[in-house]
Design an enzyme around this catalytic site. Structure first.
Site, short mmCIF file in Angstrom:
data_model
loop_
_atom_site.label_atom_id
_atom_site.label_comp_id
_atom_site.label_asym_id
_atom_site.label_seq_id
_atom_site.Cartn_x
_atom_site.Cartn_y
_atom_site.Cartn_z
N HIS A 57 1.44 24.34 34.53
CA HIS A 57 0.19 23.97 33.86
C HIS A 57 -0.12 24.84 32.65
O HIS A 57 -0.99 24.50 31.85
CB HIS A 57 -0.98 23.99 34.87
CG HIS A 57 -1.40 25.35 35.32
ND1 HIS A 57 -0.94 25.92 36.49
CD2 HIS A 57 -2.25 26.26 34.78
CE1 HIS A 57 -1.51 27.11 36.64
NE2 HIS A 57 -2.30 27.33 35.63
N ASP A 82 4.52 23.49 40.47
CA ASP A 82 3.84 24.20 39.38
C ASP A 82 4.67 25.36 38.87
O ASP A 82 4.14 26.41 38.51
CB ASP A 82 2.45 24.68 39.83
CG ASP A 82 1.57 25.06 38.65
OD1 ASP A 82 1.79 24.52 37.55
OD2 ASP A 82 0.67 25.90 38.82
N SER A 130 -2.45 33.05 35.14
CA SER A 130 -1.56 32.00 35.63
C SER A 130 -0.13 32.24 35.19
O SER A 130 0.15 32.47 34.01
CB SER A 130 -2.02 30.64 35.09
OG SER A 130 -3.21 30.24 35.69
#
Length: 517
Positions: free
Chosen positions: A160, A190, A264
């Site tokens: 993402h 992911d 992230s």
């Protein structure tokens, strides 16, 4: 946790609004700099000779008290932080971090030019991502973290962070910058794999084994929250093997490590300085960190990375079944000594499971000798194997253990959506059906399409405690098919006090445990 909870954010990071955090970030940074200038040397002391970045300051005692551990995160960061990178991604028509000069990138407009702190702030955080004057332009930028896994320039991060982006810039801790190529990404896990070409030697992380992690163990995250690169946060492992909504193939590591926008894709380290996970998601009611964060186990990520590097895509084995958790009451009703395994509630047509002879009501206890502790373990185990591989399942069926060999299929071959129309709860007059003493069930027989169906008209007592609802269709009692009053009463009479009921509800099948007094 709700089933489709919007509070689960993937690092809260897809589109991070850096501008509104600028003033806070600058003031925080100045406070840290002014308050800690005399302590920098102690933070980055000599190399630790210990295998682990930890000191035992109190030994375990014979009375059962726990020895204390003092983690040395400063040494861990000094040794391992160089391999952590900052990632900036933008659409193909725009270069990452482009649009203005470095001075503009600091967004110091809130300070007058003659303010003595203007120059100080400008020098303090030179690596903050460039900030467009037009905040709407920043909507197209993604910011995140990553880490180098090989000396030839392969980098792991989250999908993402780079999804839909044509320009990806990687910034190393020593100020080197590179344009990265996206080798491949996998939405299901992911995980994304990047590649940079560097003429100079690159620092590389050490890969650990997340299976060795234990709840309560110290861990640390390094990343770039809100653009502050190489920032460190620490905490403990809260739990392992967490299953999140729509994330069937990843057994997340839950921690209380502070994770914020920009973290992230960054690494989660154990006290040996080994990467054991990729920080990916948080659970939050505010949009910021609230003490619950989730990391992708590194063994899952490395499996995905190897497939992306070799094939450019990820393949996962599949059985073709719908499973549910084995509760304590269901375990008793199936004659198990403990609540473990994955209960098969539905076998998909023409699936590997059907071809191998798996049945509704089977409980899968192990895969190739590895125990299935909870139902969420099964898709993780099977999904980590390639389609076409033969596996041996230990299955509990009607009070006996049997082994079933299954040749795995692929996700692309299976259509796991039910073609049945959704059952709507039906209004019924209880007088039209029959009541079964001691169960709290009132049932009726529906005739149609050449077959009989047992429909629940009313629930109370034991049936209500079991979770039965009006409109449910009862398909089987203790793995004996039923479709009328006679077959239901007969199956119930031989089932004992703990009875597994196979029920169809809203087009799906599930088991419920009916406990009789």
């Amino acid at each position: 946790m709700q089933e489709h909870n919007p509070l689960f954010g993937k690092g809260n990071a897809v589109r991070e609004k850096m501008k509104k955090y600028n003033y806070f970030a600058l003031v925080t940074a100045s406070a840290l700099a002014l308050g800690g200038c005399d302590k920098i040397s102690s933070f980055f002391g000599g190399d630790s000779k210990s295998e682990e970045f930890v000191q035992r300051i109190e030994p375990s005692k014979n009375d059962g008290s726990v020895g204390m551990l003092l983690p040395d995160f400063a040494q861990l960061v000094q040794n391992e932080g160089q391999a952590v990178v900052n990632i900036q991604a933008s659409p193909a028509g725009r270069a990452a971090g482009s649009g203005q000069s470095e001075e503009q990138g600091m967004d110091l407009s809130q300070f007058p030019d003659n303010d003595p702190f203007y120059e100080f702030f400008k020098r303090l955080v030179p690596n903050m991502p460039d900030m467009p004057e037009d905040q709407s332009a920043d909507d197209d930028l993604n910011f995140g973290s990553g880490f180098i896994i090989s000396k030839d320039g392969y980098i792991l991060t989250n999908t993402h962070v780079v999804a839909g982006m044509g320009n990806i810039k990687v910034l190393l801790n020593d100020k080197r910058e590179y344009t990265a190529k996206l080798i491949g990404s996998d939405t299901q896990s992911d995980v994304a794999l990047l590649k940079i070409d560097a003429s100079e030697e690159l620092p590389v992380v050490k890969i650990g084994n997340p299976k060795d992690l234990k709840p309560g163990e110290w861990v640390a995250a390094i990343g770039a929250p809100f653009g502050f690169d190489n920032s460190v946060t620490s905490g403990i492992v809260s739990a392992k093997g967490r299953s999140l909504p729509n994330e069937s193939y990843t057994p997340f590591i839950q921690t209380d490590v502070a994770i914020n926008p920009g973290n992230s894709g960054g690494p989660l380290f154990n006290l040996k300085g080994q990467v054991v996970g990729i920080n990916s998601q948080i659970y939050s009611r505010s949009g910021g960190f609230m003490g619950i964060s989730f990391a992708i186990p590194i063994d899952v990520a490395m499996n995905v990375a190897e497939q992306l590097k070799t094939n450019g895509k990820v393949q996962r084995g599949q059985l073709g079944v719908i499973i549910q958790e084995v509760s304590y009451d269901l375990a008793k009703s199936f004659g198990l000594d403990k609540a473990s395994g994955a209960l098969i509630a539905k076998v998909m047509p023409n699936s590997p499971a059907m071809q191998a002879g798996l049945q509704v009501g089977d409980i899968v206890r192990s895969v190739n000798g590895e125990e299935v502790r909870v139902s969420s373990d099964l898709p993780v185990m099977v999904g980590s194997m390639l389609p076409g591989k033969e596996v041996t399942l230990e299955v509990w069926r009607k009070g006996e253990k049997i082994n079933v060999k299954v040749k795995l299929g692929s996700m692309a071959e299976q259509n796991e959506t039910s073609s049945r129309a959704t059952e709507q709860p039906q209004q019924a007059n209880p007088a039209d059906g029959f009541t079964v003493d001691n169960t709290g069930l009132t049932l009726r027989v529906d005739e149609g399409a050449g077959k009989s169906r047992l429909i629940v008209s009313r629930v109370s007592g034991a049936a209500e405690r079991a979770g039965l609802k009006r409109g449910d269709e009862i398909l089987a009692v203790s793995q004996i098919s039923v479709n009328d009053e006679s077959s239901f009463r007969s199956a119930l009479a031989g089932a004992g006090k703990n009875v597994p009921l196979l029920v169809q509800r809203d087009g799906n099948t599930l088991f419920l445990a009916l406990t009789l007094q």
